[in-house]
Design a protein around this motif. Structure first.
Motif, short mmCIF file in Angstrom:
data_model
loop_
_atom_site.label_atom_id
_atom_site.label_comp_id
_atom_site.label_asym_id
_atom_site.label_seq_id
_atom_site.Cartn_x
_atom_site.Cartn_y
_atom_site.Cartn_z
N GLN A 1 -2.32 35.10 12.06
CA GLN A 1 -1.86 34.56 10.79
C GLN A 1 -3.30 34.36 9.98
N LEU A 2 -4.55 33.90 10.44
CA LEU A 2 -5.51 34.27 9.63
C LEU A 2 -5.88 35.68 9.34
N LYS A 3 -5.77 36.60 9.96
CA LYS A 3 -6.23 37.98 9.69
C LYS A 3 -5.14 38.35 8.51
N ASP A 4 -3.84 38.02 8.40
CA ASP A 4 -3.17 38.03 7.41
C ASP A 4 -3.58 37.50 5.98
N ALA A 5 -4.08 36.12 6.16
CA ALA A 5 -4.56 35.21 5.11
C ALA A 5 -5.71 36.06 4.37
#
Length: 155
Positions: free
Chosen positions: A145-149
């Protein structure tokens, strides 16, 4: 134009300081809190390497999930080799560990090295850290999720 940020600490007054424009992409205060929270969890799961030297090693070895850097490192150039390494790294495919492929390791700047140090569980400021990969990790979905953000910041 120089970008500005507010300090994360609730105890101190919200101070606005100019940020080096080379510190790109810079996380906003909400994303910074999310990043620092995940860094803290990665510390507990032993999935964190602290410092520019260790972050460099994780990138060279292809075991880095993402890299977090402090925008207030002085001079900032001491960690600007990390984005260059992160952008052309060979990473291991999670499905077939034998297969290597070219993949960019996401990287992001947070405003404060002091806050990054606290999140890393040390008393000293930390200017860079790398969250390392682990197949059996319970942080896998949060890391994704953080990578996507972080990817969205670059658009």
């Amino acid at each position: 134009s120089s970008r500005h940020f507010c300090s994360l600490s609730s105890k101190t007054k919200m101070t606005v300081e100019a940020v080096n424009p080379k510190a790109y992409p810079l996380a906003d205060s909400q994303l910074s809190i999310t990043i620092l929270d995940l860094v803290q969890q990665a510390t507990n799961y032993k999935q964190l390497k602290k410092g520019a030297n260790e972050a460099t090693k994780t990138l060279n070895r292809g075991i880095s999930e993402f890299v977090v850097m402090a925008a207030d490192a002085e001079p900032l150039e001491i960690l600007l080799h990390l984005p260059l390494l992160a952008e052309d790294k060979i990473s291991q495919d999670s499905q077939t560990p034998k297969k290597l492929f070219l993949a960019n390791v996401p990287y992001v700047f947070v405003p404060s090295k002091q806050a990054l140090g606290r999140a890393c569980g040390v008393t000293r400021p930390v200017i860079a850290c790398s969250v390392t990969s682990n197949e059996a990790s319970q942080l896998k979905s949060q890391i994704q999720q953080l990578k996507d953000a972080i990817e969205k910041l670059l658009i």
